[in-house]
Design an enzyme around this catalytic site. Sequence first.
Site, PDB file in Angstrom:
ATOM      1  CG  HIS A 296      -2.035  -1.041   1.051  1.00 50.73           C
ATOM      2  ND1 HIS A 296      -2.933  -1.061   0.008  1.00 50.73           N
ATOM      3  CD2 HIS A 296      -2.340  -2.120   1.818  1.00 50.73           C
ATOM      4  CE1 HIS A 296      -3.755  -2.100   0.149  1.00 50.73           C
ATOM      5  NE2 HIS A 296      -3.415  -2.765   1.239  1.00 50.73           N
TER       6      HIS A 296
ATOM      7  CD  GLU B 114      -3.846  -8.592   5.216  1.00 48.50           C
ATOM      8  OE1 GLU B 114      -3.979  -7.476   5.746  1.00 48.50           O
ATOM      9  OE2 GLU B 114      -3.118  -8.762   4.219  1.00 48.50           O
TER      10      GLU B 114
ATOM     11  CG  ASP C 200      -7.001  -5.770   4.264  1.00 47.84           C
ATOM     12  OD1 ASP C 200      -7.933  -5.245   3.623  1.00 47.84           O
ATOM     13  OD2 ASP C 200      -5.812  -5.576   3.993  1.00 47.84           O
TER      14      ASP C 200
ATOM     15  NE  ARG D  11       1.853  -4.216   3.530  1.00 42.92           N
ATOM     16  CZ  ARG D  11       0.651  -3.799   3.927  1.00 42.92           C
ATOM     17  NH1 ARG D  11      -0.147  -4.624   4.603  1.00 42.92           N
ATOM     18  NH2 ARG D  11       0.262  -2.577   3.680  1.00 42.92           N
TER      19      ARG D  11
END
Length: 265
Positions: free
Chosen positions: A46, A148, A174, A71
């Site tokens: 993200h 998640e 999430d 990530r």
Amino acid sequence: MRRNLLRQRFAEGRPIVNAWLAIPSAYSAEVIGHQGFDSVTVDLQHGMIGFDAAVPMLQALSSTPAVPLARVSKCDYALVMQLLDAGAYGIICPMISTPAQAREFASFCRYPPGGGQRSFGPARGLLYGGADYFAHADAEILALPMIETREAVANVDAILATPGIDGIYIGPNDLCLSHDCAPAPEPADAAMAGLIRDLAAAAGRAGKMAGIFCSGGEAAKGRVGDGFHMVTPGNDVALLSRASKAAVAAVRGEGAAAPTSKTGY
Ligand code: 3PY
Ligand code: MG
């Protein structure tokens, strides 16, 4: 090979304070890396960051005491390997929901034999880690699947038992979405809050690490109290936004700063 200090902190029962970078800047990464965080995660899911931007960020982090993590945007063989070769000392992988997915993710982080599929070419691993990188990489690199989804919650014990997996990292935003709630790192809903605490307990029973994304510093402190070993007090954008709004409010003599996002983003 340079030791992964996160493993040492976890073994000693000391919490890991982890930063989360969305801003594609080596300078910003360097600044954050010098602020006392134990680790800094470059977020290619993200964050506004692709592999080409991540490399100079990992280089900048090498000049700081923080352990560099990344990530990935998804469980992708090439991307996991490139980031490890670029010097990441651990990979956090989103949306791992089954033991089979966890096994595949772990295999991307580990060299053969023993189920690993990582290809050889350690590049910056040799520069940051050291000349003996290959001999120790599997023992030092962290593989943390993100829990998640509902399915991941149902499978968490099996995911934690997967060889090559060092723990779990909870994506509470999430996780809320998958339970039909609005995204919230510290959900008010009692069932959601209990579910998140249960995930930390599951990791504790397995003797593995539990990490979680939080809305800020106080919330992260609370998560340490909940049994989490690695806490992320929001990302760089959240920290920058909050500090900026507080400065503006102080100059204008306003009591409270304008509200910022409560999701940690
Ligand atoms: C989530 O909360 O879902 C995350 O992935 C944290 O960034
Ligand atoms: Mg997420």
